[in-house]
Design an enzyme around this catalytic site. Structure first.
Site, mmCIF file in Angstrom:
data_model
loop_
_atom_site.group_PDB
_atom_site.id
_atom_site.type_symbol
_atom_site.label_atom_id
_atom_site.label_comp_id
_atom_site.label_asym_id
_atom_site.label_seq_id
_atom_site.Cartn_x
_atom_site.Cartn_y
_atom_site.Cartn_z
ATOM 1 N N GLU A 215 29.724 17.740 -16.980
ATOM 2 C CA GLU A 215 28.554 18.396 -16.380
ATOM 3 C C GLU A 215 28.916 18.988 -15.012
ATOM 4 O O GLU A 215 28.605 20.138 -14.703
ATOM 5 C CB GLU A 215 27.413 17.383 -16.189
ATOM 6 C CG GLU A 215 26.823 16.838 -17.475
ATOM 7 C CD GLU A 215 27.526 15.595 -17.993
ATOM 8 O OE1 GLU A 215 28.724 15.386 -17.661
ATOM 9 O OE2 GLU A 215 26.890 14.834 -18.740
ATOM 10 N N ARG A 271 28.221 4.260 -8.899
ATOM 11 C CA ARG A 271 26.835 3.899 -8.533
ATOM 12 C C ARG A 271 26.764 3.104 -7.237
ATOM 13 O O ARG A 271 25.683 2.700 -6.818
ATOM 14 C CB ARG A 271 26.177 3.151 -9.691
ATOM 15 C CG ARG A 271 26.953 1.938 -10.180
ATOM 16 C CD ARG A 271 26.481 1.497 -11.554
ATOM 17 N NE ARG A 271 27.282 0.425 -12.116
ATOM 18 C CZ ARG A 271 28.392 0.592 -12.829
ATOM 19 N NH1 ARG A 271 28.846 1.808 -13.052
ATOM 20 N NH2 ARG A 271 29.041 -0.438 -13.329
ATOM 21 N N GLU A 356 23.411 0.552 -15.417
ATOM 22 C CA GLU A 356 24.809 0.830 -15.732
ATOM 23 C C GLU A 356 25.650 -0.400 -15.353
ATOM 24 O O GLU A 356 26.681 -0.673 -15.953
ATOM 25 C CB GLU A 356 25.305 2.081 -14.999
ATOM 26 C CG GLU A 356 26.518 2.714 -15.663
ATOM 27 C CD GLU A 356 26.895 4.071 -15.083
ATOM 28 O OE1 GLU A 356 27.436 4.115 -13.966
ATOM 29 O OE2 GLU A 356 26.667 5.100 -15.753
ATOM 30 N N HIS A 388 -2.636 5.011 -11.046
ATOM 31 C CA HIS A 388 -3.525 5.834 -11.871
ATOM 32 C C HIS A 388 -2.832 6.262 -13.157
ATOM 33 O O HIS A 388 -3.267 7.207 -13.810
ATOM 34 C CB HIS A 388 -3.987 7.042 -11.056
ATOM 35 C CG HIS A 388 -4.747 6.611 -9.840
ATOM 36 N ND1 HIS A 388 -6.092 6.370 -9.845
ATOM 37 C CD2 HIS A 388 -4.318 6.299 -8.596
ATOM 38 C CE1 HIS A 388 -6.478 5.961 -8.645
ATOM 39 N NE2 HIS A 388 -5.409 5.902 -7.867
HETATM 40 O O1 F6P Z 1 28.318 8.545 -16.761
HETATM 41 C C1 F6P Z 1 29.161 7.611 -16.224
HETATM 42 C C2 F6P Z 1 29.718 7.935 -14.873
HETATM 43 O O2 F6P Z 1 31.062 7.619 -14.899
HETATM 44 C C3 F6P Z 1 29.008 7.212 -13.758
HETATM 45 O O3 F6P Z 1 29.418 5.897 -13.631
HETATM 46 C C4 F6P Z 1 29.351 8.059 -12.587
HETATM 47 O O4 F6P Z 1 28.546 7.774 -11.481
HETATM 48 C C5 F6P Z 1 29.108 9.425 -13.188
HETATM 49 O O5 F6P Z 1 29.596 9.314 -14.519
HETATM 50 C C6 F6P Z 1 29.780 10.557 -12.477
HETATM 51 O O6 F6P Z 1 31.157 10.420 -12.434
HETATM 52 P P1 F6P Z 1 32.051 11.298 -11.461
HETATM 53 O O7 F6P Z 1 31.656 10.982 -10.060
HETATM 54 O O8 F6P Z 1 33.455 10.889 -11.751
HETATM 55 O O9 F6P Z 1 31.802 12.742 -11.781
#
Ligand code: F6P
Length: 546
Positions: A215, A271, A356, A388
Site C-alpha cells: 500500500e 505498532r 495485532e 447516542h
Molecule cells: O500489516 C502488518 C504490518 O506489518 C504492521 O505491523 C505494520 O505496522 C504495517 O504493516 C506497516 O508496515 P511498514 O511500516 O513496514 O510499512
C-alpha cells in the site's frame, strides 16, 4: 526453552476459577454498600493519570488472586527482560525496546552489547533540526517556495500512530502547515488528500519500517508521479520527499536521498513506533519541544510500570482486569470511550496496538491454546457521540462489555458549559452501568407494569475511569504507554508473543498471486477455490477482461 506450567494449571488460575463462581452474581451495588470507601480505595495514580477501578466486579480477594497469578507467571521477570533488551520477540529473534525510544539521553540500554540510547537521540536531534527548518520556512521546496503541506504516507503502525497523535495534539500544532495522512491503497485516499494541494509547497514523508509494504509503496510511487507532474524535474524529489524507515537500501532504490532518511531499528515494532522517527509528522506539527514532552510522558509511565508495586501499578492493574473479564466472565470485547474530541482516532490506534499484539492462538513454545481466550476485541468512539449510538447495547444488551472511560479535568477549548456537560456524562454513564435502575425504582416512577422490564437497568456492568488534568503531550504519551504495557502484561500471562504479527502474512501473499490474475490480458488459469475463482471472473468481466 524451559518447560512452563500451562496457564490453566496454575494454582492462582484454579483459585480464580473457584473464586469466580463465588462472586459472579455479586452486584456492584452490594460491593459499594459493604464498603463506603470503595471509590477511594480502588484507585491508583501514576504518570499524571488517575485510575478509578472501583466499578469493577472485584473484591480484595479477586485482586489478591490476580496479583498472585501475575507473580506465578513471573510478570516481574518478563518486565525486566523487556527493559533489559532481551530478545523477547522470539519468533523474529528481536529485542522489544520501544521504551528505549523515550529513555533520557544519559540512559544506557543495550542490544547485542551496543548502547542504543545515543543512536535514538542522534535521530531525534536530526528530526528536531529538520522540523525546525521546515516549520521556520528555511527548508524550501524545489521552486523556492516554503512548505505549507505535509503528507504522511504509511499504513498500520506507520499511519495510525501519526494520525492519532496529530489529531490528539492538534491544539499544540502549528496552523501554518496542513497535514494529510494517506494509508489506503484505494486511490481515493491519495486523490482526496492531494486534490487541493500544490506539489511545489508539499513535503511527502514516506513512512514504512520495511519500505516494502504494498500500500505504502504504491502510494509513494503515485506521490512521486504527482509531484513530478508539477515540478517536472527528478532533482525536485530531494526537496519534497523524506523517508522514515529501517531499510536504507530500499529507500535509496526508491530514489530518496538517504541524507533525507530518518532511521529506526528492528527492535521497534510497527505498532510501538509512534515515538520513533515514525513520529516525524507529529514533530513537524507540534514542534520538537512538545515532541520531547510527549516522550517524557511515555517515559514517566515506563518508569511507573517498571518500578511500582503491582498492586498500585496502572498497566498491571488494567491488564489483570482485562484478563479477569476475558477469561472468567467470557467478555469478548473492551470499549474504549474517550470523552475528548481530540482523541477521536485513539480507539482506532488502540485496535492495532492491542489486537495485532495479542491476537495470537499459540503459546511461546508453539502449543495451540485450547482452554482460554487471548486478546479481546478493542473498539470505541468518543463520548458523548457513542451514547447516542451503541451505548444502548452496553447498558441493556445481553453481553458484558467492560468500558474504559477517559476524561480530562480541563478542556483545551473552554466554551461556556460544554466541559462540565461532557464530564458529567462520563460520571453518569459509569454510574448507570454499575448501579443500573431496579424494577422497584422504575415502578416508583409510575411506569406501567408492562413497561417496567423494558425500563429496568440491570447494572453490574464494569468500567474504569481514567482521568488526567488536561490533554497535554505528556499525558498523551503516558496514556499510550499505559495501554502498551497493559497489552504486554496480558500477553505475558497468556504466554504468547505480543510482538510478532504473522497473521497478516497469508492475505498479503495471496493478494500478490491474485493481482496478475486480475490484470492479465488473457484468461488466467485459476486454481483457487470455486468462490475465489468465480469472484475473480466476475471482477474481470466488470473490467471488460473476460
Ligand atoms: O500489516 C502488518 C504490518 O506489518 C504492521 O505491523 C505494520 O505496522 C504495517 O504493516 C506497516 O508496515 P511498514 O511500516 O513496514 O510499512
Amino acid at each position: 526453552m524451559a518447560e512452563i506450567t500451562p496457564l490453566t494449571q496454575r494454582a492462582a488460575w484454579r483459585a480464580l476459577t473457584a473464586h469466580y463462581e463465588q462472586i459472579k452474581a455479586l452486584h456492584l451495588r452490594t460491593l459499594f454498600a459493604q464498603d463506603p470507601r470503595r471509590g477511594e480505595r480502588f484507585v491508583a495514580e501514576g504518570a499524571g493519570l488517575y485510575l478509578d477501578y472501583s466499578k469493577h466486579r472485584v473484591t480484595d480477594e479477586t485482586l489478591r488472586l490476580l496479583l498472585s497469578l501475575a507473580h506465578e507467571c513471573d510478570l516481574r521477570g518478563h518486565i525486566d527482560a523487556m527493559f533489559r533488551g532481551d530478545k523477547i520477540n522470539i519468533t523474529e529473534g528481536r529485542a522489544v525496546l520501544h521504551v528505549a525510544l523515550r529513555a533520557p539521553r544519559d540512559a544506557a540500554i543495550f542490544v547485542d552489547g551496543n548502547n542504543v540510547v545515543p543512536e535514538v537521540h542522534a535521530v531525534l536531534d536530526r528530526m528536531s533540526s529538520f522540523a525546525g527548518r521546515v516549520r521556520s520556512g528555511e527548508w524550501k521546496g524545489f521552486t523556492g517556495r516554503p512548505i505549507r503541506n505535509v503528507i504522511n504516507i504509511g499504513i498500520g503502525g506507520s499511519d495510525l500512530g501519526p494520525v492519532m497523535a496529530y489529531e490528539a495534539l492538534r491544539h499544540y500544532a502549528t496552523r501554518d502547515l496542513v497535514f494529510r495522512f494517506v494509508s489506503n491503497v484505494d486511490g481515493t485516499d491519495f486523490a482526496e488528500a492531494t486534490h487541493d494541494l500544490d506539489a511545489a509547497e508539499t513535503l511527502i514523508i514516506v513512512s514504512s519500517k520495511t519500505f516494502t509494504t504494498l500500500e505504502t509503496m504504491t502510494n509513494a510511487r503515485t506521490a512521486r508521479e504527482w509531484a513530478l507532474a508539477t515540478l517536472k524535474d527528478e532533482a525536485a524529489i530531494a526537496r519534497h520527499f523524506v523517508a522514515v524507515s529501517t531499510n536504507e537500501a530500499e529507500v535509496s532504490r526508491f530514489g530518496i536521498d538517504t541524507a533525507n532518511m530518518f532511521g529506526f531499528w528492528d527492535w521497534v515494532g510497527g505498532r510501538y513506533s509512534m515515538d520513533s522517527a515514525i513520529g516525524l509528522s507529529t514533530m513537524l506539527a507540534i514542534g520538537p519541544e512538545n515532541f520531547r514532552l510527549l516522550l517524557a510522558g511515555f517515559h514517566e509511565m515506563d518508569e511507573h510500570y517498571r518500578t511500582t508495586p503491582f498492586e498500585r501499578n496502572l498497566p498491571v492493574l488494567m491488564g489483570l482486569l482485562s484478563l479477569w473479564y476475558n477469561n472468567f466472565f467470557g467478555a469478548a470485547t473492551v470499549a474504549v470511550l474517550p470523552y475528548d474530541q481530540y482523541l477521536r482516532r485513539f480507539p482506532a490506534y488502540l485496535q492495532q496496538l492491542t489486537m495485532e499484539s495479542n491476537g495470537k492462538s499459540v503459546t511461546l513454545d508453539g502449543t495451540v491454546i485450547a482452554d482460554y481466550q487471548t486478546g479481546p476485541i478493542y473498539w470505541g468512539e468518543p463520548g458523548t457521540n457513542g451514547q447516542h449510538s451503541f451505548y444502548q447495547l452496553i447498558h441493556q444488551g445481553t453481553r458484558l462489555i467492560p468500558c474504559d472511560f477517559i476524561g480530562f479535568g480541563r478542556s483545551l477549548n473552554p466554551l461556556g458549559q460544554h466541559h462540565d456537560l461532557l464530564v458529567s456524562n462520563i460520571f453518569a454513564q459509569a454510574e448507570a452501568l454499575a448501579f443500573g435502575k431496579t424494577a422497584e425504582e422504575v415502578e416508583v416512577d409510575g411506569v406501567p407494569a408492562w413497561l417496567v422490564p423494558h425500563r429496568t437497568f440491570e447494572g453490574n456492568r464494569p468500567s474504569s475511569v481514567i482521568l488526567a488534568e488536561q490533554l497535554t503531550p505528556q499525558v498523551l504519551g503516558a496514556l499510550v504507554a499505559l495501554y502498551e504495557h497493559s497489552v504486554y502484561t496480558q500477553g505475558v500471562l497468556w504466554n504468547i508473543n505480543p510482538f510478532d504479527q504473522w497473521g497478516v502474512e497469508l492475505g498479503k501473499v495471496l493478494a500478490m498471486r491474485i493481482i496478475p490474475e486480475l490484470e492479465s490480458a488473457s484468461p488466467p488459469d485459476l486454481k483457487h477455490d470455486s468462490s475465489t475463482n468465480a469472484l475473480i471472473r466476475r471482477y474481470r468481466a466488470m473490467r471488460g477482461r473476460s
